[in-house]
Design an enzyme around this catalytic site. Structure first.
Site, PDB file in Angstrom:
ATOM      1  N   GLU A 145     -13.168 -18.296  37.155  1.00  0.00           N
ATOM      2  CA  GLU A 145     -12.548 -18.798  38.375  1.00  0.00           C
ATOM      3  C   GLU A 145     -11.790 -17.449  39.222  1.00  0.00           C
ATOM      4  O   GLU A 145     -10.587 -18.406  39.928  1.00  0.00           O
ATOM      5  CB  GLU A 145     -11.534 -19.924  38.096  1.00  0.00           C
ATOM      6  CG  GLU A 145     -12.896 -21.705  37.498  1.00  0.00           C
ATOM      7  CD  GLU A 145     -12.088 -22.403  36.815  1.00  0.00           C
ATOM      8  OE1 GLU A 145     -10.438 -21.991  37.599  1.00  0.00           O
ATOM      9  OE2 GLU A 145     -12.536 -22.767  36.291  1.00  0.00           O
ATOM     10  N   GLU A 253     -20.389 -24.494  30.441  1.00  0.00           N
ATOM     11  CA  GLU A 253     -19.153 -25.655  30.261  1.00  0.00           C
ATOM     12  C   GLU A 253     -20.123 -27.423  31.280  1.00  0.00           C
ATOM     13  O   GLU A 253     -19.220 -27.823  31.719  1.00  0.00           O
ATOM     14  CB  GLU A 253     -18.039 -25.788  31.236  1.00  0.00           C
ATOM     15  CG  GLU A 253     -17.314 -24.278  30.680  1.00  0.00           C
ATOM     16  CD  GLU A 253     -16.151 -24.151  31.695  1.00  0.00           C
ATOM     17  OE1 GLU A 253     -15.570 -24.763  32.092  1.00  0.00           O
ATOM     18  OE2 GLU A 253     -15.604 -22.329  31.927  1.00  0.00           O
TER      19      GLU A 253
HETATM   20  O1  G3I Z   1      -0.998 -27.682  23.549  1.00  0.00           O
HETATM   21  C1  G3I Z   1      -0.643 -29.236  23.813  1.00  0.00           C
HETATM   22  C2  G3I Z   1      -0.634 -30.088  22.357  1.00  0.00           C
HETATM   23  O2  G3I Z   1       0.678 -29.423  21.358  1.00  0.00           O
HETATM   24  C3  G3I Z   1       0.048 -31.220  23.044  1.00  0.00           C
HETATM   25  O3  G3I Z   1       0.036 -32.640  22.292  1.00  0.00           O
HETATM   26  C4  G3I Z   1      -1.360 -31.920  24.409  1.00  0.00           C
HETATM   27  C5  G3I Z   1      -0.527 -33.559  24.809  1.00  0.00           C
HETATM   28  O4  G3I Z   1      -1.309 -33.384  26.695  1.00  0.00           O
HETATM   29  O5  G3I Z   1      -1.277 -31.501  25.626  1.00  0.00           O
HETATM   30  C6  G3I Z   1      -1.674 -29.588  24.479  1.00  0.00           C
HETATM   31  O6  G3I Z   1      -2.040 -28.814  25.476  1.00  0.00           O
HETATM   32  C7  G3I Z   1      -3.347 -29.233  26.051  1.00  0.00           C
HETATM   33  C8  G3I Z   1      -4.669 -28.327  26.101  1.00  0.00           C
HETATM   34  O7  G3I Z   1      -5.114 -28.434  26.937  1.00  0.00           O
HETATM   35  C9  G3I Z   1      -4.994 -28.617  24.712  1.00  0.00           C
HETATM   36  O8  G3I Z   1      -5.594 -29.883  24.514  1.00  0.00           O
HETATM   37  C10 G3I Z   1      -2.890 -28.837  28.194  1.00  0.00           C
HETATM   38  O9  G3I Z   1      -1.713 -29.361  28.134  1.00  0.00           O
HETATM   39  C11 G3I Z   1      -4.128 -28.714  28.966  1.00  0.00           C
HETATM   40  O10 G3I Z   1      -4.000 -28.571  30.239  1.00  0.00           O
HETATM   41  C12 G3I Z   1      -5.207 -27.924  28.025  1.00  0.00           C
HETATM   42  O11 G3I Z   1      -6.416 -28.258  28.980  1.00  0.00           O
HETATM   43  C13 G3I Z   1      -7.238 -27.519  29.148  1.00  0.00           C
HETATM   44  C14 G3I Z   1      -7.548 -26.756  30.633  1.00  0.00           C
HETATM   45  O12 G3I Z   1      -9.032 -25.983  30.452  1.00  0.00           O
HETATM   46  C15 G3I Z   1      -7.139 -26.136  30.847  1.00  0.00           C
HETATM   47  O13 G3I Z   1      -6.295 -24.679  30.024  1.00  0.00           O
HETATM   48  C16 G3I Z   1      -8.865 -28.007  28.748  1.00  0.00           C
HETATM   49  O14 G3I Z   1      -8.525 -28.853  27.640  1.00  0.00           O
HETATM   50  C17 G3I Z   1      -9.964 -27.182  29.033  1.00  0.00           C
HETATM   51  O15 G3I Z   1     -10.829 -28.278  28.273  1.00  0.00           O
HETATM   52  C18 G3I Z   1      -9.997 -26.623  30.325  1.00  0.00           C
HETATM   53  O16 G3I Z   1     -11.171 -25.729  30.550  1.00  0.00           O
HETATM   54  C19 G3I Z   1     -11.277 -25.636  31.543  1.00  0.00           C
HETATM   55  C20 G3I Z   1     -11.785 -23.740  31.457  1.00  0.00           C
HETATM   56  O17 G3I Z   1     -11.000 -23.319  30.220  1.00  0.00           O
HETATM   57  C21 G3I Z   1     -12.126 -23.189  33.027  1.00  0.00           C
HETATM   58  N1  G3I Z   1     -13.169 -24.055  33.974  1.00  0.00           N
HETATM   59  C22 G3I Z   1     -12.690 -25.525  33.375  1.00  0.00           C
HETATM   60  C23 G3I Z   1     -12.183 -26.341  32.647  1.00  0.00           C
HETATM   61  C24 G3I Z   1     -12.090 -27.565  32.190  1.00  0.00           C
HETATM   62  O18 G3I Z   1     -10.792 -28.015  33.033  1.00  0.00           O
END
Ligand code: G3I
Length: 331
Positions: A145, A253
């Site tokens: 991105e 993705e």
């Molecule tokens: O780790 C904490 C956990 O301890 C807590 O209990 C939980 C409660 O909501 O949150 C957890 O963290 C989350 C993490 O995902 C694991 O589930 C974060 O808040 C959340 O922001 C994070 O989101 C991820 C996001 O990227 C940001 O890194 C998504 O899972 C993941 O699917 C998403 O993936 C991205 C790709 O890397 C790039 N392209 C877009 C794609 C989708 O948004």
């Protein structure tokens, strides 16, 4: 156990063994899924991921802030767990991702404006991580991105890396990754570049320029997080023009969400959308595979309010019609 009961058990086992799985048809092009380390402790998830898919991507576990929480302190635990799972299940492993404007650890974020130091930590991070996984990662999303939305100016997103290091940071990232793991395929990955538009036109120009300069870039990944009916109509044409530049291309993705509540009609349309996306890749020899971003609604993050049910299997691991639709497009 009576003979009757034993026969029932044997017949059921036989059915389990001969049941068709997506990966059985994905011989020329892989079918991948994002994996979440925490979900592997769910027996159904654990069993299905390896049974259905022959490639995996770490959903969050290889992002900078997940791996290197403070400078020089690495935690490879969850990422290693995913790599081991992929190896045990004979799956390719994609790496995701070295540089992204999200999930940057605070110590790196604090280096805004400090070119010399930021250059150093970026290089250290990429080298350490690529070396740790050397030989185990089929392809890396080196940068994720990094394009701006409309292809204006130098075509790159404003923020820590561009502001502090200048546009050449992307090329540098590729060179650093290549030096550490020369056999990994190196990708640029983004959203909004699935079809032909200003953003993908800008990427096309950049990639051409990088190739001409000898930057070790080998692939373009299009994320493909679509809303219902939103599969880009020029997806095939767009993938093909990058392939014609001599690059691998991949859908990295994929998922297709619809407005909740769901219905049989929405699921049928979703199946058509999934089929469209897979078929765009099918007839392009350099399109190496399609990865879905999660395979069950049980562990699916949706950031689009009111939308959901975007994966191939529902939250109870029941296949949606999209599974059959996808299966027809695998080769
Ligand atoms: O780790 C904490 C956990 O301890 C807590 O209990 C939980 C409660 O909501 O949150 C957890 O963290 C989350 C993490 O995902 C694991 O589930 C974060 O808040 C959340 O922001 C994070 O989101 C991820 C996001 O990227 C940001 O890194 C998504 O899972 C993941 O699917 C998403 O993936 C991205 C790709 O890397 C790039 N392209 C877009 C794609 C989708 O948004």
């Amino acid at each position: 156990m009576s003979l009757f009961k034993t026969s029932i058990v044997l017949v059921s086992l036989l059915f389990v063994c001969i049941e068709a799985h997506l990966r059985d048809k994905a011989k020329q092009k892989y079918i991948g899924t994002a994996l979440a380390a925490h979900a592997l402790s769910d027996p159904e998830y654990n069993q299905m991921a390896g049974a259905e898919f022959n490639s995996a991507s770490p959903e969050n576990e290889m992002k900078w802030a997940a791996l290197e929480t403070s400078r020089g302190h690495y935690n490879f635990g969850d990422a290693d767990k995913l790599v081991a799972y992929a190896q045990q299940h004979d799956m390719k492993m994609r790496g995701h991702t070295f540089l992204w404007h999200r999930r940057i650890p605070a110590y790196a974020e604090a280096l805004h404006g400090n070119k010399a130091e930021l250059e150093k930590v970026v290089k250290e991070h990429i080298t350490k991580v690529a070396t740790h996984f050397k030989g185990k990662i089929y392809a890396w999303d080196v940068v994720n991105e990094v394009l701006n939305e409309d292809g204006s100016g130098n075509k790159l997103r404003k923020g820590l890396f561009l502001d502090t290091l200048g546009p050449s940071y992307v090329e540098e990232a590729f060179r650093t990754a290549h030096a550490a793991d020369p056999n990994a395929k190196l990708y640029i990955n983004d959203y909004g570049i699935e079809g032909k538009n200003k953003k993908s036109d800008a990427l096309y120009e950049l990639v051409k320029e990088w190739k001409a300069k000898g930057v070790p870039i080998h692939g373009v990944g299009v994320q493909a997080h679509f809303r219902e009916g939103g599969v880009a109509s020029t997806l095939h044409e767009n993938l093909k023009r990058f392939a014609d530049l001599g690059l691998d291309v991949a859908i990295t993705e994929l998922n297709i969400r619809y407005k909740l509540p769901g219905s049989a009609d929405k699921k049928a349309k979703q199946a058509q959308d999934y089929e469209k996306a897979f078929s765009a890749c099918k007839t392009i020899p350099r399109c190496v595979g399609v990865t879905v971003w999660g395979f069950t609604d049980k562990y699916s993050n949706i950031f689009d309010k009111g939308y959901g049910e975007q994966e191939l299997w529902d939250q109870h691991y029941k296949p949606k019609s999209a599974v059959n639709a996808v299966e027809k497009e695998l080769i």
